[in-house]
Design a protein around this motif. Structure first.
Motif, short mmCIF file in Angstrom:
data_model
loop_
_atom_site.label_atom_id
_atom_site.label_comp_id
_atom_site.label_asym_id
_atom_site.label_seq_id
_atom_site.Cartn_x
_atom_site.Cartn_y
_atom_site.Cartn_z
N THR A 17 0.93 -1.07 0.15
CA THR A 17 -0.06 -0.06 0.49
C THR A 17 1.00 1.06 0.04
O THR A 17 0.07 2.46 0.13
CB THR A 17 -1.17 0.36 0.97
OG1 THR A 17 0.16 -0.36 2.31
CG2 THR A 17 -1.83 -1.04 1.30
N HIS A 18 1.90 1.39 0.13
CA HIS A 18 2.34 2.42 0.19
C HIS A 18 3.30 2.88 -1.13
O HIS A 18 3.85 1.70 -2.03
CB HIS A 18 4.06 2.38 1.16
CG HIS A 18 4.91 3.73 1.68
ND1 HIS A 18 5.47 3.81 1.21
CD2 HIS A 18 4.56 4.24 2.61
CE1 HIS A 18 6.09 5.57 1.90
NE2 HIS A 18 5.32 5.59 2.64
N LYS A 21 2.61 -6.05 7.06
CA LYS A 21 1.53 -6.10 6.48
C LYS A 21 -0.02 -7.33 7.17
O LYS A 21 0.70 -7.83 7.19
CB LYS A 21 1.30 -5.51 5.03
CG LYS A 21 1.74 -4.81 4.31
CD LYS A 21 1.16 -2.42 5.46
CE LYS A 21 1.97 -1.82 4.68
NZ LYS A 21 3.31 -2.31 3.74
N ASP A 64 -0.61 6.76 11.67
CA ASP A 64 -1.88 6.34 10.57
C ASP A 64 -1.78 7.67 9.65
O ASP A 64 -0.90 8.52 10.07
CB ASP A 64 -3.29 6.16 10.93
CG ASP A 64 -3.70 6.58 11.91
OD1 ASP A 64 -2.47 8.28 11.90
OD2 ASP A 64 -5.13 6.75 12.77
N TYR A 123 -7.20 -4.63 11.01
CA TYR A 123 -6.98 -4.27 10.15
C TYR A 123 -6.81 -5.23 8.95
O TYR A 123 -6.21 -6.02 8.94
CB TYR A 123 -5.27 -3.35 10.12
CG TYR A 123 -4.89 -1.63 10.39
CD1 TYR A 123 -5.24 -0.90 9.09
CD2 TYR A 123 -4.63 -1.96 11.22
CE1 TYR A 123 -4.80 0.23 8.83
CE2 TYR A 123 -5.18 -0.20 11.80
CZ TYR A 123 -5.33 0.66 10.46
OH TYR A 123 -4.79 1.94 10.63
N GLY A 176 -5.45 -5.09 4.61
CA GLY A 176 -4.78 -3.88 3.67
C GLY A 176 -4.38 -2.66 4.31
O GLY A 176 -3.66 -1.99 5.44
N GLU A 177 -4.78 -1.84 3.66
CA GLU A 177 -5.22 -0.51 4.36
C GLU A 177 -5.98 0.33 4.52
O GLU A 177 -6.34 1.33 5.33
CB GLU A 177 -4.68 1.02 3.20
CG GLU A 177 -5.12 0.65 1.70
CD GLU A 177 -4.96 1.18 0.83
OE1 GLU A 177 -4.14 2.51 1.12
OE2 GLU A 177 -5.57 1.64 -0.06
N LYS A 178 -7.19 -0.33 5.06
CA LYS A 178 -8.40 -0.88 5.55
C LYS A 178 -8.91 -1.32 6.98
O LYS A 178 -8.08 -2.22 7.23
CB LYS A 178 -9.53 -0.71 4.76
CG LYS A 178 -9.36 0.38 3.19
CD LYS A 178 -10.76 -0.47 2.94
CE LYS A 178 -10.70 -0.01 0.94
NZ LYS A 178 -11.71 -0.36 0.10
#
Length: 861
Positions: free
Chosen positions: A45-46, A59, A242, A281, A283-285
């Motif tokens: 995700t980064h 992650k 975050d 969490y 992933g990024e969600k």
């Protein structure tokens, strides 16, 4: 439904993230299959990860099957980020080790296997990229057998006699069961996997989804949920931030239940902090939860004291990591950047990744950081620019050396300025290589109370003790408290801190020290025609290697060599092999330095000039402290040496009479006559003026003529009062209240009070504030109403400034230091200055104000 935490590990480019994506897709947990090369992978995700096509940060992904609820933890594959991988292993129930079918077992694969062994993590293996030409499954299995032993078992078909026979060979209990029944049950296989006796191996292509569903079924079938206790326990493995800047503590709940609004207990933090949110969490969600059951891996908000590796509640802390950085870099800040502010920001990164160890080198006056390699350096530079808006550069600071000792010595530290007392005896003994530091106590409680012993051990743990050869951290030693003494009235906690530090240092000065350097295990592959050059190079490096192995037109050397020699060797290798040579290195530990004399001479460290790590001790005579050199301390110490039978000088600290109450403001710091009275009440009368320190009392005749009372010392210069500004502000109620609203107002109010005091008393007053509002790393001195206000240079503390200034002033002037920070300022007493608590000075200021009012009132009448 069982709840399992599974980590995915691999050497770089083995297809680890692709397998994670495939597992999420075939299980129906994501609808679209992303790809690393398309920069749309679910877990990368980064922006930096998508640009480079590598995983940099661990992650989380949530994967649910009919059998289990999995938390997948995707870890970095590049060796430079191995520390991130190691931190993740401590919370895993199982691991998936991905092997590239085209590359086979790589050096970094061996590193990962060492980590899995250390943390005792059961492991499944997925051999990826088997769709590519040239992949030999039999060759890969033989490689895995060489790495894992007979535990590597092909689980492609699990209902054949060959499978049962291979699995049975992994453990005696399994072999007995197989001989009785001719087969093995699912429960027996599960137990073998969990006990790290069996390592299931499957084959496939994650990119083409071949063998992925079968691997997931294998995972479902042969994993078991661990048993958890009812009492809350948790293990922190990662700290992050975050996008809104909130601090996230990633942890696994290993016992009980964690709920929102509960106070999170922590060792060494009696009050704890309240959990304001629990995030799941993927992933990024994330989704928020009110509680987290045992086995859950979550991120919590609201707590700030946590650090990776810390155990919460009933959980213990993780042992020291196996991997550690071996390179040190100097951070060069952009012109005009406030060094103090930059250091505080960069330390946020240290909290997230302790291996970075961002620190201020007081001796060299620079910010330093520890790193694993060049790729991590590039990533860190980008990360600092994104997070803090600073375009920093890095200069190679050199290799991270360490020091140890090769003989057993006794270190003695004595700290006895006026009205303070502590003596500590420590045995410093060499430990096994790679054992780190071990602190224990073998001191009798009738000699030193248990509370003081615990305090000494705390002081041993709290500091990075450095050696005397290069100033590098010490390691591989057992330090044992064997003796110590406190005074019934005059001992404070800070006294034992000073005595403990000095005891370690004094012992190191006496010991035979050894300089250690980091070593790499290397695999060097060169065309056979270049083998002679490669062997010669390794020999010149001071390295060692096994007999070369031949692989077609190439020869392979494996061995060990110093990091200092290998870290820049890749460029030379590429040149003389015309780009055909390959070098793989992994950190293997520390060993005696191959060129110690040259390194020591180049660094040029002077242990006796290191004022931050003194080896000398402070003793007391005639109401004042005096310094005793480290090599003379044992002639003055008050306790017997544990390693010899010499008789110490008699100086048992009997209870002292309290000083008489000052009768006037000018007497508040105690006159010299009073100091002498206290000294004599504590240690007996001073009779022999030729023996000012009273150390030869047992050699004197029984009776001596009465000698005149000693005269108080005289000072040719002025009286100086040095005030630690922030210490006073936070000690005086009125100023502390002002500081909570506006620190500037509190400073101005203090300056006004001190101006009145100096004008009335006629002394020279110096007010010192820690590094504050000073641009460009310079010290600033202002004059305000007749007093000197000093703002120390960047990252210079008020303590260190006052210590240096008082040392010079006390030679010809009467010097008093106002602070309640006795632990830090206490060394000033050994220089002939006097320390006054902030509270006592507050009373004097009040009396001074009253006298001023009375005089003004009298004049007005």
């Amino acid at each position: 439904m069982k709840r399992i935490a599974v980590g995915i590990l691999a050497h770089v480019d083995a297809g680890k993230t692709t397998l994670t994506e495939a597992l999420m897709y075939v299980s129906g947990n994501i609808k679209k299959l992303g790809r690393v090369d398309h920069r749309d992978a679910f877990l990368d995700t980064h922006a930096l990860e998508r640009e480079r096509g590598i995983t940099i940060f661990s992650k989380l992904a949530r994967l649910q099957t009919p059998e289990a609820e999995y938390t997948l933890l995707d870890t970095p594959g590049h060796a430079d980020f191995s520390a991130e991988t190691e931190r993740t292993l401590q919370v895993l129930d199982y691991a998936i080790l991905v092997i590239s079918g085209t590359d086979g077992v790589q050096p970094h694969t061996r590193t990962l296997w060492r980590l899995l062994q250390k943390y005792n993590v059961p492991c499944f293996l997925f051999v990826n990229k088997t769709d590519l030409p040239g992949v030999d499954r039999g060759h890969i299995l033989r490689q895995l057998t060489g790495l894992l032993g007979h535990g590597a078992v092909d689980f492609t078909r699990t209902d054949t006699p060959e499978f049962y026979e291979n699995a049975a060979l992994c453990a005696d209990a399994l072999l007995e069961a197989y001989e009785e029944t001719g087969a093995l049950t699912r429960a027996q296989l599960c137990a073998g996997v969990k006990a790290r006796q069996i390592f299931p191996v499957t084959f496939g292509s994650a990119l083409k989804l071949t063998g992925v569903a079968e691997f997931l079924k294998c995972l479902d079938t042969y994993t078991e949920q661990p048993a958890y206790g009812a009492v809350f326990a948790g293990k922190v493995y990662k700290i992050a931030e975050d996008p809104q800047g909130a601090r996230l503590t990633f942890l696994k709940v290993t016992g009980g239940t964690l709920r929102v609004r509960e106070v999170l207990p922590a060792k060494g933090n009696a009050n704890g902090e309240k959990v304001t949110g629990i995030r799941l969490y993927s992933g990024e969600k994330f989704v928020s939860a009110d509680a987290a059951e045992a086995g859950s891996v979550v991120a919590v908000t609201g707590v700030t004291f946590t650090k990776p590796g810390e155990g919460l509640g009933a959980a213990g802390d993780t042992d020291a990591p196996l991997l550690e950085p071996v390179l040190s870099y100097r951070i060069v800040l952009p012109a005009g950047t406030d060094t103090h502010t930059a250091l505080e920001k960069l330390r946020q990164l240290s909290a997230e990744d302790p291996m970075l160890d961002v620190s201020w080198d007081e001796r060299l006056g620079e910010i330093r950081v520890r790193l694993m390699g060049e790729i991590q350096l590039e990533i860190l530079k980008r990360l600092i620019a994104e997070r803090f808006g600073m375009e920093v550069t890095f200069e190679r600071g050199g290799i991270l050396y360490k020091e140890t000792v090769e003989n057993t010595v006794e270190g003695v530290g004595h700290f006895e300025p006026l009205r303070h007392y502590a003596e500590v005896h420590l045995i410093l003994k060499p430990g096994p290589r790679g054992s780190g530091l071990k602190f224990t106590s073998a001191c009798r409680e009738d000699l030193l109370d248990k509370n003081w012993q615990r305090l000494i051990l705390t002081h041993l743990y709290e500091k990075t003790h450095v050696g005397v050869l290069t100033g590098a951290p010490i390691t591989d030693m057992e330090i044992t408290l064997v003796s110590g003494r406190a005074h019934p009235k005059h001992t404070e906690g800070g006294d034992f801190r000073q005595a403990t530090y000095r005891a370690v240092r004094q012992g190191l000065m006496e010991a035979k020290s050894v300089l250690l350097e980091p070593m790499y295990d290397f695999t060097l592959t060169v065309p056979t025609e270049n083998l002679g050059r490669a062997i010669t190079d390794i020999q010149h490096m001071g390295g060692a290697f096994a007999a070369p192995q031949t692989e077609g037109a190439f020869s392979v050397l494996t061995g060990q060599a110093p990091v200092s020699e290998l870290c820049d060797y890749a460029a030379a290798l590429a040149h003389y092999t015309r780009g055909q040579g390959r070098l793989s290195c992994i950190f293997s530990g520390y060993a005696p330095c191959h060129n110690a004399e040259a390194v020591i001479a180049e660094i040029g460290y002077d242990p006796e000039a290191d004022v931050l790590n003194p080896a000398d001790s402070v003793f007391c005579a005639h109401g004042a402290g005096f310094n005793v050199k480290w090599n003379e301390v044992k002639a003055h110490m008050h306790l017997s040496a544990a390693l010899s039978q010499r008789t110490p000088a008699p100086a048992a600290p009997a209870p002292a009479a309290a000083p008489a109450k000052a009768r006037s403001t000018r007497d508040i710091f105690a006159a010299d006559k009073e100091l002498m009275r206290i000294f004599e009440a504590t240690y007996g009368p001073v009779k022999d003026r030729s023996d000012p320190y009273n150390m030869r009392r047992h050699d004197r005749p029984a009776k001596r003529e009465k000698e005149p009372k000693p005269l108080p010392p005289t000072f040719a210069g002025s009286e100086y009062v040095l005030v630690d500004g922030y210490n006073v502000i936070f000690s005086w109620p009125e100023l502390r209240a002002r500081s909570e609203e506006n620190m500037g107002d509190a400073r101005d109010a203090l300056v006004t009070l001190l101006c009145n005091y100096q004008g009335f008393r006629g002394c020279e007053l110096i007010l010192v504030f820690d590094a504050y509002r000073v641009p460009g790393n310079t010290r600033e001195v202002e004059k305000a109403g007749g007093i000197s206000v000093v703002y120390t240079k960047e990252a210079e503390t008020a303590d260190s400034y006052i210590e240096r200034v008082s040392h010079e002033l006390a030679k010809n002037h009467r010097v008093r230091v106002v602070t309640s920070d006795g632990m830090e300022q206490i060394i000033i007493l050994g220089n002939g200055a006097l320390r006054v608590s902030s509270e006592a000075f507050y009373d004097e200021i009040a009396r001074t104000q009253q006298e001023i009012r009375e005089r003004l009132g009298g004049n007005g009448g």
